[in-house]
Each structure stands twice: as structure tokens, then as C-alpha cells.
Design a protein around this motif. Sequence first.
Motif, PDB file in Angstrom:
ATOM      1  N   SER A 291       0.855  -1.177   0.000  1.00 40.72           N
ATOM      2  CA  SER A 291       0.000   0.000   0.000  1.00 40.72           C
ATOM      3  C   SER A 291       0.899   1.238   0.000  1.00 40.72           C
ATOM      4  CB  SER A 291      -0.890  -0.021   1.241  1.00 40.72           C
ATOM      5  OG  SER A 291      -1.769   1.069   1.207  1.00 40.72           O
ATOM      6  N   GLY A 292       0.638   2.165  -0.897  1.00 40.64           N
ATOM      7  CA  GLY A 292       1.456   3.367  -1.016  1.00 40.64           C
ATOM      8  C   GLY A 292       2.453   3.295  -2.161  1.00 40.64           C
ATOM      9  N   SER A 293       2.627   2.116  -2.752  1.00 44.47           N
ATOM     10  CA  SER A 293       3.522   1.993  -3.906  1.00 44.47           C
ATOM     11  C   SER A 293       2.943   2.793  -5.072  1.00 44.47           C
ATOM     12  CB  SER A 293       3.665   0.536  -4.328  1.00 44.47           C
ATOM     13  OG  SER A 293       4.303  -0.224  -3.340  1.00 44.47           O
ATOM     14  N   LEU A 294       3.830   3.277  -5.929  1.00 49.54           N
ATOM     15  CA  LEU A 294       3.413   4.082  -7.072  1.00 49.54           C
ATOM     16  C   LEU A 294       3.845   3.431  -8.373  1.00 49.54           C
ATOM     17  CD1 LEU A 294       4.613   7.630  -5.953  1.00 49.54           C
ATOM     18  CD2 LEU A 294       2.309   6.719  -5.788  1.00 49.54           C
ATOM     19  N   ILE A 295       2.998   3.544  -9.363  1.00 53.15           N
ATOM     20  CA  ILE A 295       3.376   3.231 -10.735  1.00 53.15           C
ATOM     21  C   ILE A 295       3.045   4.495 -11.510  1.00 53.15           C
ATOM     22  CG2 ILE A 295       2.959   1.815 -12.773  1.00 53.15           C
ATOM     23  CD1 ILE A 295       2.102  -0.446 -10.872  1.00 53.15           C
ATOM     24  N   GLU A 296       4.059   5.053 -12.142  1.00 51.06           N
ATOM     25  CA  GLU A 296       3.884   6.305 -12.861  1.00 51.06           C
ATOM     26  C   GLU A 296       4.135   6.041 -14.336  1.00 51.06           C
ATOM     27  OE1 GLU A 296       5.209  10.152 -10.964  1.00 51.06           O
ATOM     28  OE2 GLU A 296       6.622   9.983 -12.632  1.00 51.06           O
ATOM     29  N   ILE A 297       3.131   6.308 -15.159  1.00 53.61           N
ATOM     30  CA  ILE A 297       3.253   6.076 -16.590  1.00 53.61           C
ATOM     31  C   ILE A 297       3.104   7.419 -17.292  1.00 53.61           C
ATOM     32  CG2 ILE A 297       2.361   4.827 -18.590  1.00 53.61           C
ATOM     33  CD1 ILE A 297       1.348   2.686 -16.616  1.00 53.61           C
ATOM     34  N   SER A 298       4.139   7.779 -18.051  1.00 53.13           N
ATOM     35  CA  SER A 298       4.193   9.087 -18.698  1.00 53.13           C
ATOM     36  C   SER A 298       4.207   8.958 -20.202  1.00 53.13           C
ATOM     37  CB  SER A 298       5.484   9.822 -18.289  1.00 53.13           C
ATOM     38  OG  SER A 298       5.606   9.896 -16.895  1.00 53.13           O
ATOM     39  N   ARG A 299       3.367   9.758 -20.859  1.00 49.31           N
ATOM     40  CA  ARG A 299       3.487   9.918 -22.311  1.00 49.31           C
ATOM     41  C   ARG A 299       4.404  11.110 -22.499  1.00 49.31           C
ATOM     42  NH1 ARG A 299      -1.447  11.691 -25.991  1.00 49.31           N
ATOM     43  NH2 ARG A 299      -1.175  13.584 -24.794  1.00 49.31           N
ATOM     44  N   LEU A 300       5.566  10.848 -23.069  1.00 51.04           N
ATOM     45  CA  LEU A 300       6.577  11.877 -23.276  1.00 51.04           C
ATOM     46  C   LEU A 300       6.556  12.343 -24.729  1.00 51.04           C
ATOM     47  CD1 LEU A 300       9.460  10.055 -21.349  1.00 51.04           C
ATOM     48  CD2 LEU A 300       7.917  11.829 -20.467  1.00 51.04           C
ATOM     49  N   PRO A 301       7.051  13.556 -24.989  1.00 50.73           N
ATOM     50  CA  PRO A 301       7.124  14.022 -26.376  1.00 50.73           C
ATOM     51  C   PRO A 301       7.882  13.019 -27.242  1.00 50.73           C
ATOM     52  CG  PRO A 301       7.584  15.822 -24.863  1.00 50.73           C
ATOM     53  CD  PRO A 301       7.506  14.566 -24.032  1.00 50.73           C
ATOM     54  N   GLY A 302       7.428  12.899 -28.493  1.00 53.22           N
ATOM     55  CA  GLY A 302       8.011  11.912 -29.393  1.00 53.22           C
ATOM     56  C   GLY A 302       7.253  10.603 -29.341  1.00 53.22           C
ATOM     57  N   PHE A 303       6.070  10.617 -28.720  1.00 48.55           N
ATOM     58  CA  PHE A 303       5.224   9.429 -28.541  1.00 48.55           C
ATOM     59  C   PHE A 303       5.990   8.303 -27.861  1.00 48.55           C
ATOM     60  CE2 PHE A 303       3.005  11.688 -31.986  1.00 48.55           C
ATOM     61  CZ  PHE A 303       1.755  11.784 -31.395  1.00 48.55           C
ATOM     62  N   VAL A 304       6.560   8.641 -26.711  1.00 48.08           N
ATOM     63  CA  VAL A 304       7.272   7.663 -25.887  1.00 48.08           C
ATOM     64  C   VAL A 304       6.446   7.444 -24.626  1.00 48.08           C
ATOM     65  CG1 VAL A 304       9.363   7.234 -24.530  1.00 48.08           C
ATOM     66  CG2 VAL A 304       9.536   8.322 -26.775  1.00 48.08           C
ATOM     67  N   LEU A 305       6.200   6.184 -24.301  1.00 45.38           N
ATOM     68  CA  LEU A 305       5.485   5.835 -23.073  1.00 45.38           C
ATOM     69  C   LEU A 305       6.500   5.236 -22.111  1.00 45.38           C
ATOM     70  CD1 LEU A 305       2.497   6.077 -22.207  1.00 45.38           C
ATOM     71  CD2 LEU A 305       2.296   3.642 -22.619  1.00 45.38           C
ATOM     72  N   GLU A 306       6.667   5.897 -20.970  1.00 46.07           N
ATOM     73  CA  GLU A 306       7.663   5.475 -19.980  1.00 46.07           C
ATOM     74  C   GLU A 306       6.957   5.073 -18.694  1.00 46.07           C
ATOM     75  OE1 GLU A 306      11.695   7.468 -18.985  1.00 46.07           O
ATOM     76  OE2 GLU A 306      10.231   8.310 -17.581  1.00 46.07           O
ATOM     77  N   THR A 307       7.311   3.910 -18.183  1.00 48.11           N
ATOM     78  CA  THR A 307       6.737   3.400 -16.942  1.00 48.11           C
ATOM     79  C   THR A 307       7.815   3.376 -15.876  1.00 48.11           C
ATOM     80  OG1 THR A 307       5.251   1.992 -18.218  1.00 48.11           O
ATOM     81  CG2 THR A 307       5.479   1.480 -15.882  1.00 48.11           C
ATOM     82  N   LYS A 308       7.495   3.963 -14.721  1.00 47.46           N
ATOM     83  CA  LYS A 308       8.402   3.944 -13.577  1.00 47.46           C
ATOM     84  C   LYS A 308       7.674   3.322 -12.401  1.00 47.46           C
ATOM     85  CE  LYS A 308      11.164   8.048 -14.509  1.00 47.46           C
ATOM     86  NZ  LYS A 308      11.544   9.371 -13.975  1.00 47.46           N
ATOM     87  N   GLY A 309       8.417   2.606 -11.584  1.00 53.75           N
ATOM     88  CA  GLY A 309       7.845   2.022 -10.384  1.00 53.75           C
ATOM     89  C   GLY A 309       8.574   2.530  -9.160  1.00 53.75           C
ATOM     90  N   GLU A 310       7.835   2.832  -8.144  1.00 54.59           N
ATOM     91  CA  GLU A 310       8.410   3.239  -6.870  1.00 54.59           C
ATOM     92  C   GLU A 310       7.737   2.431  -5.787  1.00 54.59           C
ATOM     93  OE1 GLU A 310       8.337   7.440  -6.231  1.00 54.59           O
ATOM     94  OE2 GLU A 310       9.049   7.855  -8.252  1.00 54.59           O
ATOM     95  N   CYS A 311       8.517   1.625  -5.128  1.00 58.23           N
ATOM     96  CA  CYS A 311       8.001   0.782  -4.065  1.00 58.23           C
ATOM     97  C   CYS A 311       8.367   1.445  -2.744  1.00 58.23           C
ATOM     98  CB  CYS A 311       8.670  -0.586  -4.138  1.00 58.23           C
ATOM     99  SG  CYS A 311       7.516  -1.913  -4.255  1.00 58.23           S
ATOM    100  N   LEU A 312       7.414   1.691  -1.941  1.00 59.00           N
ATOM    101  CA  LEU A 312       7.658   2.308  -0.647  1.00 59.00           C
ATOM    102  C   LEU A 312       7.458   1.258   0.424  1.00 59.00           C
ATOM    103  CD1 LEU A 312       8.092   4.856   1.098  1.00 59.00           C
ATOM    104  CD2 LEU A 312       5.649   5.237   0.982  1.00 59.00           C
TER     105      LEU A 312
END
Length: 171
Positions: free
Chosen positions: A94-115
Motif C-alpha cells: 500500500s502506497g507503492s506508485l506506478i507512474e506512466i508518462s506519455r513523453l514528447p516523441g510518442f514515448v510511453l515510460e513506466t516507472k515504479g516506486e516501491c515504498l
Amino acid sequence: MYADNEKLKDLLKSKIGKAPEKPTKELYQMVIDSDVEIVVRLVIVYSSLTISMVRKNFGEGLGASIKKLNGGKKNDELANKVMGQASDDIKLTSGSLIEISRLPGFVLETKGECLKVKLGMIMQWNEVMGEVISKVESELLCRAYINMYLGDDPLDKDAKDKFGISLISLF
């Protein structure tokens, strides 16, 4: 959902000119089709999730969105790239994050942060692990991802409505 307001404002004003009274399908479609940076932050509130569970459910939703935007053709391989090579054994507390970003150039980046937090008599520590899980360049994938939130059948209708109101306020 977070977006680059200045770039959204420029996009909307160049395509529409003046604000509609309420968010329209065309307004949302412009955002879906654009290359403006948008970040969706998913906060895990259920303590027994694993990456494999998230991958399965997310892949199904994204797969359906890709199929809709791709003339009825499935592309499971593309949908599965979002969670990348993250180990299926990772438990999301609980509290973990998954951040998915659409970046310029049509790039989809997924980051995970486990707390991880351990509380004891005196001991407390936080371990934040922020790593890029995947980075995929694909216009179809980027459009399908944003379509999941702003399209006809959004994952969270309230979030879509709030985003729409904020779009109109940019005028």
C-alpha cells in the motif's frame, strides 16, 4: 493525471480558439491524439498486489484500447511492453506508485516506486526504489494509453470529468 498546461493550452487554442461550454468528445480526442506530455500516477491502496496481477489487468484494458484504435486488430505484444521486464515476484505494498508518462516523441515510460515502511519500537525506515520499468516509442501505444483515461469508456469517469473541466479552464 498531470499534464503540461502551457502546451495543452497552446494545442487547444490553436485547434479550437474559444472554450466550449463543457468538455466535448472532440476536445478529449485532441488530447488523446496529441504529443503533449501527460503523466498518470497510479497509487496502490490494496496491499496484496503483485506486478503480475497489475500486468494482467492493465494489459487487458490497454489491449482493448489498442484494438479499438487499431481498426479492430489486437496487438498484445505492444500492450505487454508497458510493464516491461519487471519481475512478477515484486509485491506492491500500500502506497507503492506506478507512474506512466506519455513523453514528447510518442514515448510511453513506466516507472515504479516501491515504498516499504517498517515500524518498530524506535526503528522506522523508508526505502524508495524509483526505476524505469519500460520505455516504448509508439504513437499507437501512447494514444491507446491516454484513451483508457479520456476515451468513451474511461477507467475513472470522475477523473476524466475533472480533467475535462481543467482543460476548459485553460482557455
